[in-house]
Design an enzyme around this catalytic site. Structure first.
Site, PDB file in Angstrom:
ATOM      1  N   SER A  98      18.459   1.088   2.021  1.00  0.00           N
ATOM      2  CA  SER A  98      18.495   2.413   2.347  1.00  0.00           C
ATOM      3  C   SER A  98      19.858   2.815   2.355  1.00  0.00           C
ATOM      4  O   SER A  98      20.427   3.018   2.538  1.00  0.00           O
ATOM      5  CB  SER A  98      17.447   2.825   2.790  1.00  0.00           C
ATOM      6  OG  SER A  98      17.603   4.468   3.273  1.00  0.00           O
ATOM      7  N   ASP A 119       6.539   3.039  -2.298  1.00  0.00           N
ATOM      8  CA  ASP A 119       6.545   2.182  -4.168  1.00  0.00           C
ATOM      9  C   ASP A 119       6.081   0.350  -4.676  1.00  0.00           C
ATOM     10  O   ASP A 119       5.891   0.299  -5.597  1.00  0.00           O
ATOM     11  CB  ASP A 119       8.085   1.493  -3.613  1.00  0.00           C
ATOM     12  CG  ASP A 119       9.277   2.730  -2.902  1.00  0.00           C
ATOM     13  OD1 ASP A 119       9.280   3.567  -3.892  1.00  0.00           O
ATOM     14  OD2 ASP A 119      10.387   2.257  -3.012  1.00  0.00           O
ATOM     15  N   PRO A 131      17.875  15.057  15.008  1.00  0.00           N
ATOM     16  CA  PRO A 131      19.279  14.675  15.907  1.00  0.00           C
ATOM     17  C   PRO A 131      20.168  14.336  15.215  1.00  0.00           C
ATOM     18  O   PRO A 131      21.663  15.086  15.665  1.00  0.00           O
ATOM     19  CB  PRO A 131      18.769  13.543  16.698  1.00  0.00           C
ATOM     20  CG  PRO A 131      17.410  13.231  16.657  1.00  0.00           C
ATOM     21  CD  PRO A 131      17.064  14.167  15.417  1.00  0.00           C
ATOM     22  N   ARG A 180       7.197  15.916   0.016  1.00  0.00           N
ATOM     23  CA  ARG A 180       5.635  16.335   0.035  1.00  0.00           C
ATOM     24  C   ARG A 180       5.093  17.378   0.565  1.00  0.00           C
ATOM     25  O   ARG A 180       4.151  17.882   0.508  1.00  0.00           O
ATOM     26  CB  ARG A 180       4.671  14.812   0.299  1.00  0.00           C
ATOM     27  CG  ARG A 180       4.475  13.975  -0.705  1.00  0.00           C
ATOM     28  CD  ARG A 180       3.824  14.365  -1.765  1.00  0.00           C
ATOM     29  NE  ARG A 180       2.661  15.383  -2.339  1.00  0.00           N
ATOM     30  CZ  ARG A 180       1.587  14.768  -1.497  1.00  0.00           C
ATOM     31  NH1 ARG A 180       1.167  12.925  -1.916  1.00  0.00           N
ATOM     32  NH2 ARG A 180       0.375  15.540  -1.885  1.00  0.00           N
ATOM     33  N   THR A 226       1.118  -1.322  -0.343  1.00  0.00           N
ATOM     34  CA  THR A 226       0.234  -0.002   0.053  1.00  0.00           C
ATOM     35  C   THR A 226       0.779   1.125  -0.288  1.00  0.00           C
ATOM     36  O   THR A 226       0.461   2.756  -0.206  1.00  0.00           O
ATOM     37  CB  THR A 226      -0.506   0.048   1.496  1.00  0.00           C
ATOM     38  OG1 THR A 226      -0.038  -0.203   2.491  1.00  0.00           O
ATOM     39  CG2 THR A 226      -1.657  -1.230   1.468  1.00  0.00           C
ATOM     40  N   TYR A 256      16.724   4.109  12.463  1.00  0.00           N
ATOM     41  CA  TYR A 256      16.594   3.908  10.731  1.00  0.00           C
ATOM     42  C   TYR A 256      17.146   3.334  10.071  1.00  0.00           C
ATOM     43  O   TYR A 256      17.901   2.379   9.771  1.00  0.00           O
ATOM     44  CB  TYR A 256      15.034   4.982  10.394  1.00  0.00           C
ATOM     45  CG  TYR A 256      15.066   4.502   8.221  1.00  0.00           C
ATOM     46  CD1 TYR A 256      13.543   4.069   8.120  1.00  0.00           C
ATOM     47  CD2 TYR A 256      15.935   4.572   7.752  1.00  0.00           C
ATOM     48  CE1 TYR A 256      13.931   3.309   7.310  1.00  0.00           C
ATOM     49  CE2 TYR A 256      15.693   4.182   6.063  1.00  0.00           C
ATOM     50  CZ  TYR A 256      14.350   3.698   6.006  1.00  0.00           C
ATOM     51  OH  TYR A 256      13.967   3.438   4.342  1.00  0.00           O
ATOM     52  N   LEU A 266       9.339  -4.628   0.357  1.00  0.00           N
ATOM     53  CA  LEU A 266       9.090  -2.923   1.125  1.00  0.00           C
ATOM     54  C   LEU A 266       8.676  -2.515   2.120  1.00  0.00           C
ATOM     55  O   LEU A 266       8.322  -1.001   2.661  1.00  0.00           O
ATOM     56  CB  LEU A 266       8.578  -2.357  -0.174  1.00  0.00           C
ATOM     57  CG  LEU A 266       8.909  -3.338  -1.930  1.00  0.00           C
ATOM     58  CD1 LEU A 266       7.849  -2.507  -2.884  1.00  0.00           C
ATOM     59  CD2 LEU A 266       9.956  -3.171  -2.292  1.00  0.00           C
ATOM     60  N   PHE A 273       6.317  13.436   5.126  1.00  0.00           N
ATOM     61  CA  PHE A 273       7.800  12.987   4.242  1.00  0.00           C
ATOM     62  C   PHE A 273       8.037  15.042   3.710  1.00  0.00           C
ATOM     63  O   PHE A 273       6.681  15.526   3.277  1.00  0.00           O
ATOM     64  CB  PHE A 273       7.552  12.663   3.042  1.00  0.00           C
ATOM     65  CG  PHE A 273       8.071  11.066   3.493  1.00  0.00           C
ATOM     66  CD1 PHE A 273       9.455  10.317   4.054  1.00  0.00           C
ATOM     67  CD2 PHE A 273       6.823  10.154   4.482  1.00  0.00           C
ATOM     68  CE1 PHE A 273       9.587   9.277   4.347  1.00  0.00           C
ATOM     69  CE2 PHE A 273       7.298   9.180   4.524  1.00  0.00           C
ATOM     70  CZ  PHE A 273       8.028   8.901   4.257  1.00  0.00           C
ATOM     71  N   GLU A 315      21.019   5.087   3.969  1.00  0.00           N
ATOM     72  CA  GLU A 315      20.181   5.422   5.709  1.00  0.00           C
ATOM     73  C   GLU A 315      21.940   5.103   5.275  1.00  0.00           C
ATOM     74  O   GLU A 315      22.200   4.840   7.086  1.00  0.00           O
ATOM     75  CB  GLU A 315      19.883   5.513   5.653  1.00  0.00           C
ATOM     76  CG  GLU A 315      18.216   7.180   5.380  1.00  0.00           C
ATOM     77  CD  GLU A 315      18.790   8.928   6.118  1.00  0.00           C
ATOM     78  OE1 GLU A 315      19.936   8.462   6.811  1.00  0.00           O
ATOM     79  OE2 GLU A 315      18.878   9.205   5.739  1.00  0.00           O
TER      80      GLU A 315
END
Length: 315
Positions: A122, A14, A276, A187, A11, A146, A73, A184, A124
């Site tokens: 990711s 991606d 942070p 957006r 949902t 994350y 995903l 996000f 990240e």
């Protein structure tokens, strides 16, 4: 071989584009959705309501379906949220991915049919890299919960490749579209630009405008996922445009697309929106994806932002 695919996170941005792509290609598509949260866009998708941390239920559905392609995903996808609940992020994004790889490996061993597994990693995981651009050999140095959880899943992909499961871990740099959730920053920016252009809003509050990211078009990144699953040998792939842009660049492009020449009077810097810890320069080198998968981005940064603003102006 079965033309059945299973998508966790079906949902999301991606997942929805991937489901559209696979359905168009003639695949039987199954999706994992959270209990009570089935917001899939197509009636052609068979959904299974399962909590991502319910290992037994996830293992059971993978064994029952024995999909030819499995795309993981699903994740708690907000870096900011990962600071609020790091343990849950580790359970879902890290341990949940490993449990799914184990389920796929067991199903493959029992059924005798290969399963191509795509793990959505990711940028990240690189955190504050010592050099730019980054590629598949860049050391992992995550700066937030994350990234740490995604790093665990990324390393697990190599473990399961050695065990015989074709796991490709795609190190996805930021990728956007009108389907990106409103929480996000991208957006938030395009919606504010549209609202200000309509006269419905006066101010946009943001944090660090100097943070730089490599932003691409989400459907392009979904195309990379399909190419990786179709490829006969699994591997890690950086998926990126190779172009670094600042949040300030994104704001300027969005306001320009909305017909506003001077964006500065409308933007207020709010320290409350600073992370942070925030990597300052994340930009990827997608050479392996280009050479091995034949993948390349098809939509420019300006076109991507313009399409997002157009959508928000019409909403």
């Amino acid at each position: 071989m079965s033309r059945r695919a299973l998508i966790t996170g079906v949902t999301g941005q991606d997942g929805s584009y991937l489901a559209d792509r696979l359905l168009a290609d003639g695949w039987e598509v199954h999706g994992i959705v959270r209990p009570g949260d089935d917001t899939t866009r197509s009636a052609e998708i068979t959904t299974h309501e399962i909590d991502l941390t319910d290992t037994d239920a996830m293992t059971s559905v993978v064994r029952d379906l024995t999909p030819a392609h499995l795309y993981n995903l699903a994740a708690i996808s907000s870096v900011a949220q990962s600071w609020d609940d790091p343990v849950e992020v580790a359970r879902v994004n890290g341990l949940g991915a490993l449990a799914l790889m184990e389920a796929a490996w067991q199903a493959q061993e029992e059924g005798g049919e290969p399963i191509a597994f795509v793990q959505a990693s990711s940028a990240e995981i690189f955190g504050e890299p010592s050099s730019a651009p980054q590629d598949e050999q860049t050391p992992l140095r995550p700066l937030n919960p994350y990234g740490a959880a995604k790093a665990l899943a990324h390393l697990g992909a190599e473990v399961y490749r050695q065990r015989g499961l074709a796991v490709s871990s795609l190190i996805l740099y930021n990728h956007e579209s009108p389907r990106r959730p409103e929480r996000f920053v991208t957006r938030k920016i395009t919606m504010a630009a549209a609202a200000i252009a309509r006269g419905d809003q006066d101010e946009l509050r943001l944090g660090n405008l100097d943070a730089r990211r490599d932003w691409g078009w989400a459907p392009d990144y979904v195309d990379a996922m399909v190419r990786a699953a179709d490829h006969p040998e699994a591997a890690d792939y950086v998926i990126a445009t190779g172009e670094s842009r600042s949040v300030r660049d994104f704001v300027e492009a969005a306001f320009t697309a909305a017909g506003i020449d001077a964006w500065e009077p409308h933007v207020t810097i709010d320290p409350a929106f600073y992370r942070p810890a925030d990597a300052t320069e994340l930009v990827g080198r997608a050479t392996r994806a280009r050479e091995v998968l034949g993948w390349e981005p098809s939509v420019s940064f300006q076109e991507m932002v313009k399409e997002m603003v157009r959508h928000d102006l019409e909403s």
